[in-house]
Design a protein around this motif. Sequence first.
Motif, PDB file in Angstrom:
ATOM      1  N   GLY A   1      46.244  49.372  31.427  1.00  0.00           N
ATOM      2  CA  GLY A   1      46.962  48.341  32.155  1.00  0.00           C
ATOM      3  C   GLY A   1      48.417  48.739  32.300  1.00  0.00           C
ATOM      4  N   CYS A   2      49.319  47.757  32.290  1.00  0.00           N
ATOM      5  CA  CYS A   2      50.725  48.079  32.474  1.00  0.00           C
ATOM      6  C   CYS A   2      51.630  47.094  31.735  1.00  0.00           C
ATOM      7  CB  CYS A   2      51.097  48.111  33.956  1.00  0.00           C
ATOM      8  SG  CYS A   2      50.849  46.557  34.835  1.00  0.00           S
ATOM      9  N   LEU A   3      52.824  47.585  31.406  1.00  0.00           N
ATOM     10  CA  LEU A   3      53.899  46.761  30.882  1.00  0.00           C
ATOM     11  C   LEU A   3      54.798  46.451  32.077  1.00  0.00           C
ATOM     12  CD1 LEU A   3      55.994  47.316  27.681  1.00  0.00           C
ATOM     13  CD2 LEU A   3      57.128  47.001  29.857  1.00  0.00           C
ATOM     14  N   CYS A   4      55.075  45.171  32.297  1.00  0.00           N
ATOM     15  CA  CYS A   4      55.780  44.748  33.506  1.00  0.00           C
ATOM     16  C   CYS A   4      57.163  44.200  33.159  1.00  0.00           C
ATOM     17  CB  CYS A   4      54.979  43.667  34.244  1.00  0.00           C
ATOM     18  SG  CYS A   4      53.201  44.005  34.352  1.00  0.00           S
ATOM     19  N   MET A   5      58.193  44.788  33.788  1.00  0.00           N
ATOM     20  CA  MET A   5      59.565  44.306  33.630  1.00  0.00           C
ATOM     21  C   MET A   5      60.246  44.304  34.984  1.00  0.00           C
ATOM     22  SD  MET A   5      60.934  45.876  30.011  1.00  0.00           S
ATOM     23  CE  MET A   5      62.402  44.844  30.120  1.00  0.00           C
ATOM     24  N   ASN A   6      61.444  43.757  35.035  1.00  0.00           N
ATOM     25  CA  ASN A   6      62.180  43.721  36.296  1.00  0.00           C
ATOM     26  C   ASN A   6      62.413  45.111  36.862  1.00  0.00           C
ATOM     27  OD1 ASN A   6      62.334  40.944  36.077  1.00  0.00           O
ATOM     28  ND2 ASN A   6      64.382  40.950  35.166  1.00  0.00           N
ATOM     29  N   SER A   7      62.556  46.098  35.976  1.00  0.00           N
ATOM     30  CA  SER A   7      62.814  47.475  36.411  1.00  0.00           C
ATOM     31  C   SER A   7      61.573  48.164  36.954  1.00  0.00           C
ATOM     32  CB  SER A   7      63.397  48.283  35.254  1.00  0.00           C
ATOM     33  OG  SER A   7      62.538  48.264  34.132  1.00  0.00           O
ATOM     34  N   GLY A   8      60.401  47.536  36.798  1.00  0.00           N
ATOM     35  CA  GLY A   8      59.171  48.127  37.304  1.00  0.00           C
ATOM     36  C   GLY A   8      58.020  47.992  36.332  1.00  0.00           C
TER      37      GLY A   8
ATOM     38  N   LEU B   1      69.118  51.238  25.562  1.00  0.00           N
ATOM     39  CA  LEU B   1      69.954  50.871  26.702  1.00  0.00           C
ATOM     40  C   LEU B   1      69.106  50.606  27.946  1.00  0.00           C
ATOM     41  CD1 LEU B   1      72.870  50.483  27.658  1.00  0.00           C
ATOM     42  CD2 LEU B   1      72.893  52.919  28.280  1.00  0.00           C
ATOM     43  N   ASN B   2      68.148  51.474  28.193  1.00  0.00           N
ATOM     44  CA  ASN B   2      67.180  51.303  29.272  1.00  0.00           C
ATOM     45  C   ASN B   2      65.787  51.481  28.695  1.00  0.00           C
ATOM     46  OD1 ASN B   2      69.121  51.191  31.583  1.00  0.00           O
ATOM     47  ND2 ASN B   2      69.581  53.282  30.892  1.00  0.00           N
ATOM     48  N   LEU B   3      64.783  50.964  29.393  1.00  0.00           N
ATOM     49  CA  LEU B   3      63.427  51.125  28.889  1.00  0.00           C
ATOM     50  C   LEU B   3      63.056  52.607  28.868  1.00  0.00           C
ATOM     51  CD1 LEU B   3      60.328  48.985  29.365  1.00  0.00           C
ATOM     52  CD2 LEU B   3      60.138  51.440  29.744  1.00  0.00           C
ATOM     53  N   SER B   4      62.556  53.055  27.744  1.00  0.00           N
ATOM     54  CA  SER B   4      62.068  54.426  27.617  1.00  0.00           C
ATOM     55  C   SER B   4      60.802  54.403  26.773  1.00  0.00           C
ATOM     56  CB  SER B   4      63.132  55.323  26.972  1.00  0.00           C
ATOM     57  OG  SER B   4      63.443  54.872  25.667  1.00  0.00           O
ATOM     58  N   PHE B   5      60.094  55.504  26.778  1.00  0.00           N
ATOM     59  CA  PHE B   5      58.880  55.571  25.965  1.00  0.00           C
ATOM     60  C   PHE B   5      58.630  57.008  25.533  1.00  0.00           C
ATOM     61  CE2 PHE B   5      57.548  55.774  30.446  1.00  0.00           C
ATOM     62  CZ  PHE B   5      56.847  56.980  30.474  1.00  0.00           C
TER      63      PHE B   5
END
Length: 270
Positions: free
Chosen positions: A45-52, A106-110
């Motif tokens: 599936g997916c993780l959903c945030m404003n950035s995408g 600071l920003n979404l990373s993985f």
Amino acid sequence: MNNLTTYIPFTKMIKLELIKGTFKRESALTATYPMRILIIKDANGCLCMNSGDYDLKDGRIFFIPEEGLVRLEGEIGSGYWVNFSSALYSEFLLQNLDPLAKNLFLNLSFRDLEGNALKKAFSLMEQLKKDIEANKDVKFLGQYLSLFLGFTAGFDGYLAALTLDELQQTLRFRAILENFYKREKSIVFYAEGMGMSPKKLNSFLDRVLGKSLFVLIKGRVMREAEELLLHSDYTVDEIAVMLGFQQTSNFNNAFKRYKGISVSQFANLG
């Protein structure tokens, strides 16, 4: 239907939840504290945030910034949702001075883990749950999170080569050091706390951390000195006493040897 099982009391500045089930993006995950991590063992599936939207993949660990709601769409077989305070995060920043470490949230990373690395990450989370249930103190939790972040984010490269037992021993040593570095300098004291002989502890520190006990204590004292000089109202004399120096002149000399500048010059940098 989704299932989140809470293990951790809010008074510890951290909340950790076992997460599994089917998730719809209409419902956001809740977070009490600003620093957030989603640890996936198996999912689609997916993780959903404003950035995408970001793919949920087996072995993927997300480091999520405070801004924005976190929504999931898909099926999670097993994972952890962790959020914790900036105060607990500060120990990680003290031990990892790389600017990239400061930007971790600071920003979404993985980062994607597999095999033994993923197994160790989940074992560390399982042990963290047990330690919090055992009511370990905040200093210990700060050390635990520092080790976990250093391992999973790849900032402490040496940790990747350690066995799970060695990771636990490293954590235990860090916790003991954090509690006693200001007043205890003897290898015998730390060896007793680790359940080792002094010779074995010396060998362990040299092999795993690449430093002697003396160097590790000195580094921790000086890091604390830097924080107090820049971010407190204590006088130099008071800081010297707090850090276990019998005379302020001894503190001044040690600090200058370590940093290459005097205490007063460093304090003026703030």
